[in-house]
Design a protein around this motif. Structure first.
Motif, PDB file in Angstrom:
ATOM      1  N   TRP A 223      31.017  34.113 -13.308  1.00  0.00           N
ATOM      2  CA  TRP A 223      31.807  33.328 -12.362  1.00  0.00           C
ATOM      3  C   TRP A 223      30.904  32.417 -11.530  1.00  0.00           C
ATOM      4  O   TRP A 223      29.788  32.799 -11.164  1.00  0.00           O
ATOM      5  CB  TRP A 223      32.552  34.241 -11.386  1.00  0.00           C
ATOM      6  CG  TRP A 223      33.433  35.272 -12.001  1.00  0.00           C
ATOM      7  CD1 TRP A 223      33.058  36.436 -12.594  1.00  0.00           C
ATOM      8  CD2 TRP A 223      34.864  35.250 -12.041  1.00  0.00           C
ATOM      9  NE1 TRP A 223      34.153  37.143 -13.014  1.00  0.00           N
ATOM     10  CE2 TRP A 223      35.284  36.438 -12.686  1.00  0.00           C
ATOM     11  CE3 TRP A 223      35.840  34.349 -11.603  1.00  0.00           C
ATOM     12  CZ2 TRP A 223      36.615  36.733 -12.895  1.00  0.00           C
ATOM     13  CZ3 TRP A 223      37.173  34.648 -11.810  1.00  0.00           C
ATOM     14  CH2 TRP A 223      37.559  35.821 -12.461  1.00  0.00           C
TER      15      TRP A 223
ATOM     16  N   CYS B  35      38.199  30.107  -7.737  1.00  0.00           N
ATOM     17  CA  CYS B  35      36.932  30.528  -8.310  1.00  0.00           C
ATOM     18  C   CYS B  35      36.890  30.100  -9.778  1.00  0.00           C
ATOM     19  O   CYS B  35      37.900  30.173 -10.489  1.00  0.00           O
ATOM     20  CB  CYS B  35      36.767  32.037  -8.201  1.00  0.00           C
ATOM     21  SG  CYS B  35      36.784  32.630  -6.492  1.00  0.00           S
TER      22      CYS B  35
ATOM     23  N   ILE C 121      35.596  30.309 -13.697  1.00  0.00           N
ATOM     24  CA  ILE C 121      35.019  31.130 -14.758  1.00  0.00           C
ATOM     25  C   ILE C 121      34.076  30.267 -15.577  1.00  0.00           C
ATOM     26  O   ILE C 121      34.493  29.270 -16.187  1.00  0.00           O
ATOM     27  CB  ILE C 121      36.111  31.734 -15.650  1.00  0.00           C
ATOM     28  CG1 ILE C 121      36.982  32.715 -14.844  1.00  0.00           C
ATOM     29  CG2 ILE C 121      35.494  32.457 -16.851  1.00  0.00           C
ATOM     30  CD1 ILE C 121      38.123  33.311 -15.629  1.00  0.00           C
TER      31      ILE C 121
END
Length: 727
Positions: free
Chosen positions: A609, A621, A623
């Motif tokens: 992440w 957030c 990936i």
């Protein structure tokens, strides 16, 4: 208009009746106006009669008339023998209904009935609004009963409850009541059910009777069901045996069965029968003796089931390590099965002639030296004797500390793992008394470690001399497993994650500088948060120890801002909520790239992440990379990032540890998308913990697994990939 096929005449049209006196009668004459044979029946109803009351207040003769031809007459005699509504005085209308099974029509006539004050007794009316009660042990339940006085006289009533243990009834089983004429009252009996051992789970019938001086007694019945509660504990002693039981190292022809004791403790309110069966691949190699009958267990009792096991011994060769699984089955599984449902039993079967007698004296000496050395993984004098749950390098990668289910912490010398003539084990740091779930070095100076235990206790253990070994020990809630630990960078605060979902913050400054060896049994955390999932991972993300990542069951990943205690939930899988069997088992950050986060779960998925967008830019957030081919889709128990974020290590249930070279963007290097296998455990037992560090020209990977071993492996740095650079 169609004519009625039944013609009814009632005579007389008005009656006078005194309850307790002679019956009052009237005649019903029914004429068959149809064109076919028909039989007739009469039914009398009165306004205000209780719907549950049987028609016992009048009689009819005959009950059913014989079939009559068209135009013929049937005579019925009806006698009023009791008050339709007990206690009623005055005028009441009776409806006489005449019908036939052969004709579609019916006829009705109305009769006036004058009721006088009776001379006989009038029973009270009792009613239970609820007739079936259910409750758990140690709880209270209320049993309400309504009492109605239909009489025109006031009365004093005695209510008495029977059928239940009188000690269960608060304020006694008897009540004295006053009821005015036509009065009604509701009385409540409070039933305090005792604890599990005194309240077996079953249905208890009870009755409530009412007596008074102006009439016959009345009674109403109900049931109280005590619901099942508790569990049956299952244990085995010992869990490991050997054949022969003594001196297996010398020639021995004896092959006596060895005993195991299977014990069951009934901590429930159910009477149980326990049946034991033996399973496992090694069952066919054993002769088993079990009791013929199931073990009988009353609530609060303990029962034992002796098990005797015999196995054929080889004439020579290595010992056989047999594993048996004793499965317990309860006769009543309303509360599930035993806890646990099975016990794993080990049996070491030694050969009749030891192997050392087959070799020359020189080989014997070598064998004995090996068997008694640290090189023997089964030597109970070195290393761990149970599953290794946590490992960690110190800052300079000179040492590794490990914690195990055997309740010990051991310090290892890293260079000893690469020298076959050096024992890597330095010493046993401590025996904690409980299984060690997680350990963490103090970031500053690395001079002590924190150990999180199975029973919820946290111990601070000193690695230096001249000060107490156990610096402090504290617990917030007993039996609440410590699954994760995380220090702040300044080592002042320690955060712990627990199986109950608690995240606790501890101020350990005084433990480190003032109260060495002086325990505070009432030590309280400075922070207490409760999550609705078991917490398996804690990591600070970003700068300043402000954002603490919390991960665990249901694939939950939450960012806790310690500045304002706000929570930010991170979507782990878009459009998919984690189920109760989904766990994020591990996570780690790269110290020099504090926004690079690695996570792993029990579905075999490893995710990298970029946390900067959600922590700095208030976006989602990101990936960076995600894959599930590293450990055959089996659970990945642990991941660890190198300080520079160029390498990722992982360990899983496939019994392998893997190394993943990364790019500067935090993705897997293109030529290593399937990873590099670093190590494999004995019998493919799962790896529970890994740690990684880069030292000089090597990458060091430490691991701990269910085969009780602590390992340190090394691989060459891959500087040509561009991420790992010295300049």
């Amino acid at each position: 208009m169609v004519d009625n096929l039944i013609d009814t005449t009632v005579s007389p049209k008005q009656l006078r009746f005194k309850p307790g006196g002679l019956p009052a009668s009237f005649e019903v004459k029914v004429v068959n106006d149809s064109e076919r044979f028909a039989s007739f029946q009469v039914e009398v109803t009165a306004a205000g009669v209780d719907g549950d009351r049987l028609p016992d207040w009048y009689t009819i003769s005959p009950e059913v008339g014989t079939k009559k031809p068209p135009g013929d007459v049937t005579h019925f005699q009806v006698a009023i023998v009791d008050n339709p509504v007990p206690g009623f005085v005055g005028l009441m209308n009776l409806t006489v209904r005449v019908f036939s099974m052969e004709l579609p029509d019916e006829d009705r006539e109305v009769l006036r009935l004058i009721l006088e004050q009776g001379t006989g007794s009038i029973p009270l009316k009792l009613d239970l609004p609820v007739r079936e009660f259910q409750e758990y042990p140690a709880n209270e339940d209320e049993i309400p009963v309504r009492v109605y006085n239909p009489s025109q006289l006031e009365t004093h009533v005695t209510l008495k409850l029977s059928g239940l243990d009188s000690t269960w009834i608060v304020d006694g089983t008897e009540r004295q009541l006053y009821l005015p004429p036509n009065g009604q009252i509701t009385e409540t009996f409070i039933c305090q059910i005792p604890d599990i051992s005194q309240a077996p789970s079953r249905i208890y019938p009870f009755a409530i009777a009412a007596t008074h001086r102006h009439g016959s007694p009345a009674q109403v019945e109900g049931t109280l069901e005590v619901l099942p509660m508790g569990l049956v504990e299952f244990s085995a002693t010992p869990k490991q045996q050997q054949i022969p039981t003594k001196r297996a190292w010398i020639p021995n022809w004896r092959n006596s069965p060895v005993p195991y004791t299977l014990e069951f403790e009934n901590h429930s309110n159910l009477q149980q029968q326990v049946t034991v069966t033996i399973q496992g691949e090694d069952q066919q190699e054993c002769t088993l003796e079990l009791p013929d009958k199931p073990a009988e267990l009353n609530p609060g009792q303990t029962a034992q089931a002796p098990l005797r096991v015999q196995a054929r011994r080889h004439l020579w060769g290595r010992k056989k390590e047999l594993s048996l699984e004793a499965m317990a089955t309860l006769s009543d599984q309303r509360l599930g099965n035993t806890n646990p449902t099975s016990q794993f039993l080990k049996l070491n079967v030694y050969p009749i002639i030891p192997t050392w007698l087959l070799f020359a004296g020189g080989l014997l000496i070598l064998y004995l030296l090996w068997a008694l050395s640290w090189l023997n993984p089964n030597n109970d004098r070195f290393g761990h004797q149970a599953e290794v749950n946590s490992v960690q390098f110190n800052g300079m990668s000179q040492n590794v500390v490990s914690g195990s289910n055997d309740q010990t912490l051991i310090k290892w010398r890293v260079d000893g793992f690469f020298n076959p003539f050096a024992n890597p084990e330095v010493d046993e740091i401590a025996n904690t008394g409980k299984a060690v779930r997680v350990i963490r070095y103090k970031p500053v100076d690395n001079n002590f470690v924190a150990a999180g235990l199975e029973n919820g206790e946290i111990q601070l253990l000193n690695l230096l001399a001249e000060t107490p070994k156990l610096m402090d020990s504290f617990v917030f809630q007993k039996d609440d497993r410590v699954l994760a630990l995380e220090f702040t960078e300044d080592s002042r605060y320690l955060f712990s994650g627990h199986g109950s979902g608690k995240v606790l913050g501890w101020d350990i400054y005084q433990d480190l500088h003032q109260n060495l060896g002086q325990f505070d049994p009432e030590k309280e955390p400075v922070l207490e948060l409760n999550f609705d999932f078991a917490v398996y991972g804690l990591k600070f993300i970003g700068q300043g120890n402000q954002n603490l990542a919390v991960a665990g069951r249901f694939n939950q990943l939450v960012i806790l801002n310690l500045g304002d205690n706000s929570l930010r939930k991170v979507t782990y899988k878009a459009g998919q909520e984690g189920g109760q069997d989904d766990y994020i088992l591990s996570m780690d950050i790269a110290k020099l790239k504090p926004y690079l986060l690695a996570t792993s779960d029990n579905q075999g998925i490893i995710t990298l992440w970029d946390m900067r967008p959600c922590l700095v830019d208030n976006q989602s957030c990101e990936i960076i990379d995600r894959w599930s081919n590293g450990h055959g889709s089996l659970p990945v128990r642990s991941v660890a990032l190198s300080n520079g974020g160029c390498y990722l290590a992982s360990g899983g249930d496939d019994g392998r540890t893997m190394l993943w070279p990364l790019t500067t963007q935090g993705k897997r290097a293109e030529n290593y998308s399937s990873g590099i296998e670093v190590d494999q455990s004995f019998d493919d037992r799962k790896f529970n913990s890994v740690d990684i560090n880069v030292l000089k020209r090597n990458i060091l990977i430490a691991s701990g697994s269910d085969d009780t071993q602590v390992r340190v492996k090394r691989a060459k740095r891959l500087q040509a990939l561009g991420c790992d650079r010295d300049e």
